[in-house]
Design a protein around this motif. Structure first.
Motif, PDB file in Angstrom:
ATOM      1  N   ILE A 130       0.836  -1.202   0.000  1.00 17.15           N
ATOM      2  CA  ILE A 130       0.000   0.000   0.000  1.00 17.15           C
ATOM      3  C   ILE A 130       0.871   1.254   0.000  1.00 17.15           C
ATOM      4  O   ILE A 130       0.595   2.234  -0.705  1.00 17.15           O
ATOM      5  CB  ILE A 130      -0.948  -0.018   1.210  1.00 17.15           C
ATOM      6  N   ARG A 131       1.948   1.212   0.782  1.00 13.75           N
ATOM      7  CA  ARG A 131       2.850   2.371   0.845  1.00 13.75           C
ATOM      8  C   ARG A 131       3.423   2.724  -0.521  1.00 13.75           C
ATOM      9  O   ARG A 131       3.395   3.886  -0.958  1.00 13.75           O
ATOM     10  CB  ARG A 131       3.999   2.084   1.816  1.00 13.75           C
ATOM     11  N   VAL A 132       3.941   1.705  -1.217  1.00  8.41           N
ATOM     12  CA  VAL A 132       4.611   1.988  -2.482  1.00  8.41           C
ATOM     13  C   VAL A 132       3.604   2.391  -3.562  1.00  8.41           C
ATOM     14  O   VAL A 132       3.928   3.175  -4.465  1.00  8.41           O
ATOM     15  CB  VAL A 132       5.449   0.767  -2.920  1.00  8.41           C
ATOM     16  N   LEU A 133       2.372   1.896  -3.474  1.00  5.96           N
ATOM     17  CA  LEU A 133       1.364   2.276  -4.463  1.00  5.96           C
ATOM     18  C   LEU A 133       0.845   3.688  -4.227  1.00  5.96           C
ATOM     19  O   LEU A 133       0.460   4.385  -5.170  1.00  5.96           O
ATOM     20  CB  LEU A 133       0.203   1.276  -4.445  1.00  5.96           C
ATOM     21  N   GLU A 134       0.825   4.106  -2.973  1.00  2.31           N
ATOM     22  CA  GLU A 134       0.366   5.463  -2.666  1.00  2.31           C
ATOM     23  C   GLU A 134       1.444   6.505  -2.928  1.00  2.31           C
ATOM     24  O   GLU A 134       1.139   7.697  -3.067  1.00  2.31           O
ATOM     25  CB  GLU A 134      -0.082   5.547  -1.207  1.00  2.31           C
ATOM     26  N   ASN A 135       2.703   6.064  -2.992  1.00  6.77           N
ATOM     27  CA  ASN A 135       3.806   6.993  -3.213  1.00  6.77           C
ATOM     28  C   ASN A 135       3.906   7.335  -4.700  1.00  6.77           C
ATOM     29  O   ASN A 135       4.121   6.452  -5.535  1.00  6.77           O
ATOM     30  CB  ASN A 135       5.117   6.365  -2.739  1.00  6.77           C
ATOM     31  N   PRO A 136       3.750   8.590  -5.099  1.00 10.05           N
ATOM     32  CA  PRO A 136       3.831   8.943  -6.525  1.00 10.05           C
ATOM     33  C   PRO A 136       5.210   8.624  -7.102  1.00 10.05           C
ATOM     34  O   PRO A 136       6.240   8.840  -6.453  1.00 10.05           O
ATOM     35  CB  PRO A 136       3.567  10.456  -6.526  1.00 10.05           C
ATOM     36  N   VAL A 137       5.221   8.070  -8.297  1.00 11.16           N
ATOM     37  CA  VAL A 137       6.473   7.750  -8.977  1.00 11.16           C
ATOM     38  C   VAL A 137       6.931   8.992  -9.725  1.00 11.16           C
ATOM     39  O   VAL A 137       6.290   9.436 -10.688  1.00 11.16           O
ATOM     40  CB  VAL A 137       6.280   6.568  -9.947  1.00 11.16           C
ATOM     41  N   GLN A 138       8.078   9.559  -9.275  1.00 11.51           N
ATOM     42  CA  GLN A 138       8.564  10.802  -9.862  1.00 11.51           C
ATOM     43  C   GLN A 138       9.916  10.657 -10.539  1.00 11.51           C
ATOM     44  O   GLN A 138      10.275  11.473 -11.387  1.00 11.51           O
ATOM     45  CB  GLN A 138       8.638  11.894  -8.778  1.00 11.51           C
ATOM     46  N   ASP A 139      10.698   9.641 -10.145  1.00 11.57           N
ATOM     47  CA  ASP A 139      12.015   9.473 -10.747  1.00 11.57           C
ATOM     48  C   ASP A 139      12.347   7.989 -10.820  1.00 11.57           C
ATOM     49  O   ASP A 139      11.535   7.134 -10.454  1.00 11.57           O
ATOM     50  CB  ASP A 139      13.082  10.243  -9.946  1.00 11.57           C
TER      51      ASP A 139
ATOM     52  N   ALA B 258      14.444   6.286  -9.056  1.00 11.12           N
ATOM     53  CA  ALA B 258      14.518   5.652  -7.736  1.00 11.12           C
ATOM     54  C   ALA B 258      13.138   5.204  -7.272  1.00 11.12           C
ATOM     55  O   ALA B 258      12.980   4.122  -6.691  1.00 11.12           O
ATOM     56  CB  ALA B 258      15.142   6.609  -6.721  1.00 11.12           C
ATOM     57  N   ASP B 259      12.134   6.031  -7.540  1.00  9.20           N
ATOM     58  CA  ASP B 259      10.765   5.648  -7.178  1.00  9.20           C
ATOM     59  C   ASP B 259      10.302   4.451  -7.993  1.00  9.20           C
ATOM     60  O   ASP B 259       9.614   3.563  -7.475  1.00  9.20           O
ATOM     61  CB  ASP B 259       9.816   6.828  -7.397  1.00  9.20           C
ATOM     62  N   LYS B 260      10.669   4.439  -9.271  1.00  8.81           N
ATOM     63  CA  LYS B 260      10.301   3.297 -10.108  1.00  8.81           C
ATOM     64  C   LYS B 260      10.941   2.012  -9.590  1.00  8.81           C
ATOM     65  O   LYS B 260      10.303   0.956  -9.557  1.00  8.81           O
ATOM     66  CB  LYS B 260      10.734   3.547 -11.546  1.00  8.81           C
ATOM     67  N   ALA B 261      12.215   2.112  -9.193  1.00 11.08           N
ATOM     68  CA  ALA B 261      12.905   0.929  -8.668  1.00 11.08           C
ATOM     69  C   ALA B 261      12.262   0.465  -7.374  1.00 11.08           C
ATOM     70  O   ALA B 261      12.081  -0.746  -7.144  1.00 11.08           O
ATOM     71  CB  ALA B 261      14.380   1.256  -8.449  1.00 11.08           C
TER      72      ALA B 261
END
Length: 419
Positions: free
Chosen positions: A312-321, A323-326
């Motif tokens: 849930i944490r990673v899905l709620e965190n917007p992917v901006q770069d 590092a977020d994608k990884a």
């Protein structure tokens, strides 16, 4: 020898009373349907009947105990079925979320749906039986076994015990499961799971791990891959293993030549150690690390709720770069493997509950046969044979009537009648 009128009168009266007593005894037997109405009727049979009756009562108590055990196990099995459905739903959502075509809004929508599954799991984990006791708290069944702490993460407050119930003279059966065995365990067949640290600043991702050699001396140990850089700012990696003796991480060096320390990292490379392989992609940052450990080990304790919380944490965190994608890819890969292990574990526990339900059916059949045997034994000891009793009743009736007639005749035999 002279026989007085008083003597004849007393003897006739005694004979008539005896015949009447025997007649009433047979009448009482027919009315009650029992041959042994009083212990004095047959002391040996009465004594044996008491023992058989006590054994029959104990058998009936075990039957009641099995009914209670069956209710508990049936409720446990039903809840485990719901939990397995919830885990399957969560895995489906994570597969959907792993698509690169989704936007942040799409992933946030999936996170909302995943929260509903998460709350469903939590509700099932805190289910109660008909008496208000929590099913999965072990002996600590008066309070909810799973509660959220100040950070919003679920913690287990129960114990590792299971309630047991004696369902037969020689069988003590567990009638429920504790929360640890369901939500914080994995099956013995669960393999390695890789997990990237949440604080990783680079965009390195992993694939696997895949088992290459189960006979390797290091297979079964816990490892972590740490990233650094050399003097030319080129990325390097080192592999450490957890030493149980010192309870610390030490350099992994199976051949004593330092092959796994400060090695050059190349994106797309495959790293093999301890009988497992891990594929690495992307550019790491200094201090990044990836844990590779057996599911259920001390270095990576299983926790279904933690898996859901991380997803849930990673899905709620917007992917901006990158590092977020990884972080998104690594967390989803780890979560899906954890959900697979959790589902296997829930199904294993459910199969165990089902096996105990089947065992109760077998014990019930044996107990019913035992009860029938006790009933037959009691019948043989104390029940009445009506054919024999009716014949005896007719005989005693004739005897009583004859006794009464004789008494009348004897009473009339007096010399005073002829004076």
């Amino acid at each position: 020898m002279r026989i007085s009128s008083v003597t004849m009168f007393d003897q006739s009266t005694a004979s008539m009373n005896r015949q009447q007593s025997d007649f009433l005894k047979v009448s009482q037997q027919i009315a009650s349907g029992r041959r042994v109405v009083n212990p004095s009727d047959d002391p040996q049979a009465a004594s044996r009947a008491v023992g058989v009756d006590q054994a029959k009562a104990v058998t009936e108590q075990y039957a009641d105990s099995r009914t209670s055990a069956r209710n508990s196990l049936a409720q446990t099995e039903s809840i485990l079925n719901s939990v397995s459905d919830a885990v399957t739903s969560a895995k489906t959502l994570l597969i959907q979320a792993s698509s690169d075509t989704l936007s942040n809004v799409d992933r946030d929508s999936i996170a909302s749906e995943l929260k509903g599954v998460y709350e469903t799991m939590l509700g099932q984990a805190n289910a109660t039986d008909g008496n208000g006791r929590y099913l999965f708290g072990g002996y600590n069944d008066s309070n909810p076994p799973f509660v959220k702490n100040a950070d919003g993460n679920v913690e287990y407050k129960g114990d590792s015990n299971t309630r047991e119930q004696r369902v037969d003279a020689s069988r003590l059966m567990s009638v429920n499961e504790n929360g640890e065995s369901i939500f914080k365990s994995v099956p013995s067949s669960a393999g390695y799971v890789a997990e990237a640290d949440n604080d990783n600043a680079g965009n390195v991702t992993f694939g696997g791990p895949q088992v290459s050699d189960v006979n390797d001396d290091g297979y079964g140990d816990s490892y972590r891959i740490q990233f650094d850089e050399d003097a030319g700012n080129n990325p390097t990696y080192s592999i450490e293993t957890y030493d149980e003796g010192s309870e610390s991480w030490v350099a992994y060096d199976p051949d004593n030549n330092g092959d796994f320390t400060d090695q050059a990292y190349i994106p797309g490379m495959n790293v093999s150690f301890g009988g497992v392989n891990v594929d690495l992609e992307g550019e790491p940052a200094v201090g990044d690390e990836i844990l590779v450990a057996q599911a259920g080990s001390d270095q990576r304790e299983p926790n279904l709720f933690r898996t859901m919380e991380e997803a849930i944490r990673v899905l709620e965190n917007p992917v901006q770069d990158d590092a977020d994608k990884a972080d998104l890819r690594n967390t989803l890969n780890t979560s899906m493997r954890d959900l697979d292990n959790a589902l296997d574990n829930v199904l294993t526990v459910r199969a165990s509950a089902g096996a105990r339900l089947n065992e109760l059916d077998v014990i019930d059949a044996v107990g019913n046969n035992r009860s029938l045997n006790y009933e037959q034994t009691l019948s043989d000891l104390v029940d009445l044979d009506y054919n024999e009793a009716i014949s005896e009743y007719s005989l005693r009736q004739v005897g009583l009537q004859a006794s009464q007639k004789a008494f009348v005749d004897v009473k009339g035999m007096s010399l005073f009648d002829y004076l």
